[in-house]
Motif scaffolding. Structure first.
Motif, PDB file in Angstrom:
ATOM      1  N   UNK A 183       0.834  -1.196   0.000  1.00  0.00           N
ATOM      2  CA  UNK A 183       0.000   0.000   0.000  1.00  0.00           C
ATOM      3  C   UNK A 183       0.876   1.257   0.000  1.00  0.00           C
ATOM      4  N   UNK A 184       1.822   1.305   0.901  1.00  0.00           N
ATOM      5  CA  UNK A 184       2.704   2.458   0.991  1.00  0.00           C
ATOM      6  C   UNK A 184       3.497   2.636  -0.296  1.00  0.00           C
ATOM      7  N   UNK A 185       3.972   1.536  -0.829  1.00  0.00           N
ATOM      8  CA  UNK A 185       4.736   1.581  -2.073  1.00  0.00           C
ATOM      9  C   UNK A 185       3.882   2.141  -3.219  1.00  0.00           C
ATOM     10  N   UNK A 186       2.644   1.697  -3.316  1.00  0.00           N
ATOM     11  CA  UNK A 186       1.757   2.183  -4.377  1.00  0.00           C
ATOM     12  C   UNK A 186       1.498   3.674  -4.213  1.00  0.00           C
ATOM     13  N   UNK A 187       1.184   4.112  -3.005  1.00  0.00           N
ATOM     14  CA  UNK A 187       0.952   5.538  -2.775  1.00  0.00           C
ATOM     15  C   UNK A 187       2.180   6.359  -3.162  1.00  0.00           C
ATOM     16  N   UNK A 188       3.334   5.940  -2.710  1.00  0.00           N
ATOM     17  CA  UNK A 188       4.554   6.709  -2.973  1.00  0.00           C
ATOM     18  C   UNK A 188       4.897   6.719  -4.464  1.00  0.00           C
TER      19      UNK A 188
END
Length: 121
Positions: free
Chosen positions: A112-117
């Motif tokens: 999730x964090x990777x996708x947002x970033x």
């Protein structure tokens, strides 16, 4: 009618930092295809997202009561289709961007964090 407009790469460099969108680096592992409807609503390929965490299944996410409630709220509030299924060879399940981000979170908090970033770059 959906139009394919872009894709973004989601991969990591050896330093574990997200690399730029639409860059062409040798260590690209996969992409997430993004389509747009006639109103410019963004739809992401569920299969492309699921490739990054194959131990989980999109149908399990879709059967989750929280997901069912979220889809209903999304469709009612925004007056859109939360899910579009294409037909024929290479059929895809496309999720509205908001549902796709929720799916990414369900797959893995790290993902999730990777996708947002990556998407925000």
């Amino acid at each position: 009618m959906l139009k394919y407009r872009k894709q973004f790469y989601t991969y990591m460099s050896s330093s574990r930092k997200p690399l730029a969108l639409n860059s062409t680096f040798e260590n690209v592992t996969d992409t997430i295809s993004i389509y747009y409807d006639e109103h410019d609503n963004e739809y992401w390929s569920a299969q492309d997202l699921n490739k990054f965490v194959p131990s989980k299944r999109v149908d399990h996410f879709m059967q989750n009561q929280d997901t069912i409630d979220y889809v209903a709220t999304l469709e009612h509030t925004m007056n859109i289709s939360a899910i579009i299924r294409t037909k024929g060879r290479g059929a895809k399940m496309l999720m509205h961007r908001l549902l796709a981000l929720r799916f990414a979170a369900w797959l893995s908090k790290d993902f999730e964090l990777h996708v947002y970033r990556t998407y925000d770059e």
